[in-house]
Design an enzyme around this catalytic site. Structure first.
Site, mmCIF file in Angstrom:
data_model
loop_
_atom_site.group_PDB
_atom_site.id
_atom_site.type_symbol
_atom_site.label_atom_id
_atom_site.label_comp_id
_atom_site.label_asym_id
_atom_site.label_seq_id
_atom_site.Cartn_x
_atom_site.Cartn_y
_atom_site.Cartn_z
ATOM 1 N N GLU A 1 -4.856 -3.981 -1.942
ATOM 2 C CA GLU A 1 -6.046 -3.540 -2.033
ATOM 3 C C GLU A 1 -6.867 -2.517 -1.315
ATOM 4 O OE1 GLU A 1 -4.539 -5.965 -0.804
ATOM 5 O OE2 GLU A 1 -5.035 -5.985 1.928
ATOM 6 N N ARG A 2 -5.932 -1.866 -0.755
ATOM 7 C CA ARG A 2 -5.565 -0.340 -0.134
ATOM 8 C C ARG A 2 -5.720 0.796 -0.587
ATOM 9 N NH1 ARG A 2 -3.164 -1.902 5.567
ATOM 10 N NH2 ARG A 2 -1.461 -3.516 4.545
ATOM 11 N N PHE A 52 0.678 -1.177 -0.270
ATOM 12 C CA PHE A 52 -0.077 -0.205 0.266
ATOM 13 C C PHE A 52 0.954 1.220 -0.139
ATOM 14 C CE2 PHE A 52 0.760 0.002 4.560
ATOM 15 C CZ PHE A 52 1.076 1.405 4.413
ATOM 16 N N SER A 106 5.210 -6.953 3.201
ATOM 17 C CA SER A 106 5.427 -7.655 4.615
ATOM 18 C C SER A 106 6.010 -9.333 4.407
ATOM 19 C CB SER A 106 4.422 -8.027 5.359
ATOM 20 O OG SER A 106 3.024 -8.777 5.195
ATOM 21 N N CYS A 132 9.479 1.840 3.481
ATOM 22 C CA CYS A 132 10.502 0.768 4.051
ATOM 23 C C CYS A 132 12.149 0.930 3.986
ATOM 24 C CB CYS A 132 10.219 -0.493 2.550
ATOM 25 S SG CYS A 132 11.045 0.137 1.260
ATOM 26 N N GLU A 163 9.382 -4.366 13.148
ATOM 27 C CA GLU A 163 8.934 -2.828 12.218
ATOM 28 C C GLU A 163 7.414 -2.208 13.121
ATOM 29 O OE1 GLU A 163 7.351 -3.967 8.203
ATOM 30 O OE2 GLU A 163 9.573 -2.138 7.655
ATOM 31 N N LYS A 213 -0.979 -6.814 -9.403
ATOM 32 C CA LYS A 213 -1.971 -6.819 -8.630
ATOM 33 C C LYS A 213 -2.034 -5.400 -7.070
ATOM 34 C CE LYS A 213 -2.839 -8.338 -4.324
ATOM 35 N NZ LYS A 213 -3.609 -7.541 -3.649
#
Ligand code: NAD
Length: 511
Positions: free
Chosen positions: A187-188, A160, A237, A292, A392, A184
């Site tokens: 979804e957020r 995201f 993740s 990240c 994290e 893909k």
């Protein structure tokens, strides 16, 4: 949140609600938010899904769109073809607006998200240079030549936090090497990917080169289980990425997977204090810590620990606000769940004996009572056994530890599970060189925070920050290797006809 509705299967086409000149520029409620369509054969279609993932504006939690968890039949329909050219510059403001609305980062930060992806798309325009093979005359009348051939169908599963940059780490390189590409998005944050699809069509992508699918676990499993898909790029993740790497590899695919991070900044007492303070504030709190390559740990060596009070005072000036608001430095975190997780980790640090020198837990900017707010937070006197150090956090939280020497700092950083990026602040070339040589991290900054490499290099990572030991990295020459199969051809041409002779059954040697 996943919602369920009944919906008839539809083969009609649909259009995006934004255009190059019309897109949201405030956090005002959208009256009738449309559902994200999927994209196939250069057309947008509404999904017949009955389950949807709701996308909320992190600054207000108003509904922005719904992402369909696509049906198995729709996923089967995806077919793909060739080539990519880009119109991103012209639509960069629109892309940035979609990112701010769904992801929450400030508009100027969203522009950076688009720009860093655009740079990879630009570099991909020199595809023929990347695709050159090698040739050598290996014997008289005989040469060996290598060709790079596309794998066929490749896919990317994205996180995201960089809705434009990370799809663009993959898409241009995948298609200039001749592959077709299934994306893909998270979804957020689907909006930027949908715009990129429209731009791909406008730019002349042949039908089927780019497909976009939506969903969560089932869609990912579909991609992992489809034999037609030869390679998977994943960024996200460790939980998802380690699974995807293992399953994709077991299914015989190439998999590259960039994972989580805990990036350390080491500051020596001889460093340029002003550079150090402004760099750490920007890199720890920018994008609300949801990068990240964010600096999430500060290791203060020796007398540099005296600078902590000034760092705290200066961090108070960071303006937390809706991403469309003028002067906003950081926006909200992505979701209420994410906020809760960040707050819980700050609570745990306090309970374990650390000192919260700057506390963002109660931050709520005026006009946004329902957002997922966390203000800049500095946790002092932490140690390596605390949860706030080990995990994290992915929020605007800086964990501060102190050590006496550079050797101790190196040992501390190298003992951490993650190895994405790190930075050292010093005026000493010798100290910097010692750090560079001994540190176990994929990207090292020397007086440079967030040293994300430009596209003529590659995004490297070490330890748990990259799956499979980091053999495959995103963009640059390594991504050409990832997206192509090398074919090595040896040929012999001679003017003279061969004379009758006994067949030679020994291993051939060319001479
Ligand atoms: P995430 O892992 O939750 O989601 C990433 C993608 O995986 C999404 O498309 C999601 O739908 C899918 N997914 C999530 N859980 C899954 C599961 N159990 N099985 C199958 N698919 C699953 O990551 P996120 O929260 O979107 O992104 C933040 C994470 O990404 C952070 O850990 C951050 O460090 C990492 N990240 C790493 C890099 C890098 O280059 N190392 C860059 C950006 C982000």
């Amino acid at each position: 949140m996943v919602t369920t509705t009944s919906s008839a299967r539809s083969s009609t086409m649909t259009a995006l609600t934004t255009t190059a000149t019309s897109y949201p520029q405030t956090h005002e409620k959208i009256e009738c938010p449309g559902d994200a369509p999927y994209f196939i054969n250069n057309e947008f279609h509404p999904s017949a899904a009955t389950e949807f993932f709701e996308v909320h504006d992190p600054a207000t939690n108003n509904l922005v769109t719904r992402v369909p968890l696509m049906t198995a039949a729709e996923l089967q329909e995806v077919s793909i073809a060739f080539k990519f050219v880009e119109l991103i510059k012209k639509n960069s403001a629109r892309l940035a607006a979609a990112i701010t609305l769904e992801q929450g980062k400030t508009l100027s930060d969203s522009h950076g998200d688009v720009l860093r992806g655009l740079q990879v798309a630009e570099a991909a325009c020199s595809g023929p240079e990347y695709m050159k093979g090698e040739v050598l005359e290996v014997a008289t009348n005989m040469e060996t030549r290598t060709y790079r051939e596309p794998l066929g169908v490749v896919a990317a599963i994205c996180p995201f936090n960089f809705p434009a940059m990370i799809p663009l780490w993959c898409l241009p390189m995948a298609v200039i090497t001749g592959n077709t590409f299934i994306l893909k998005p998270s979804e957020r944050t689907p909006g930027a990917a949908m715009i990129l699809a429209q731009l791909a069509k406008e730019a002349g992508f042949p039908d089927g080169v780019l497909s976009i699918v939506h969903g969560t676990h089932d869609t990912v499993n579909f991609l992992l289980d489809s034999p037609e898909i030869k390679a998977i790029s994943f960024v996200g993740s460790n939980r998802a990425g380690e699974y995807i790497f293992a399953k994709g590899s077991a299914n015989g695919k190439r998999v590259q997977a960039n994972l989580g991070a805990k990036n350390h900044a080491v500051v020596l007492p001889d460093s340029d204090k002003e550079l150090f303070i402004t760099s750490v504030i920007g890199a720890a709190f920018g994008a609300a810590g949801q990068r990240c390559m964010a600096i999430s740990v500060l290791v203060m060596v020796g007398e540099s620990s005296q600078w902590i009070r000034e760092l705290v005072e200066r961090s108070k000036a960071v303006c937390v606000n809706g991403g469309f608001e003028a002067g906003a430095d950081i926006g909200p975190v992505i979701s209420p769940e994410s906020r809760k997780r960040v707050i819980n980790l700050i609570d745990s640090a306090e309970n374990e004996g650390a000192e919260i020198l700057l506390d963002g837990r109660k931050c709520i900017p005026k006009g946004y009572p329902n957002g997922n707010w966390v203000g800049p937070t500095i946790i002092h006197q932490a140690n390596t056994s605390m949860a706030c150090y080990r995990e994290e956090i992915f929020g605007p939280v800086l964990v501060v530890l102190s050590v006496d020497t550079l050797d101790e700092a190196i040992e501390l950083v190298n003992s951490n599970d993650y190895g994405n990026g790190t930075v050292i602040f010093t005026q000493s070339g010798a100290m910097a060189e010692k750090y560079r040589r001994n540190i176990d991290a994929g990207q090292v900054g020397i007086n440079v925070p967030i040293p994300v490499p430009l596209p003529m290099f590659s995004f490297t990572g070490n330890k748990k920050s990259i799956a499979g030991g980091g053999t495959s990295t995103f963009y640059g020459q390594p991504s050409i290797n990832f997206y192509t199969q090398v074919k090595t051809v040896t040929s012999k041409w001679s003017e003279a006809k061969s004379q009758p002779s006994k067949a030679n059954l020994s291993m051939p040697i060319q001479s």
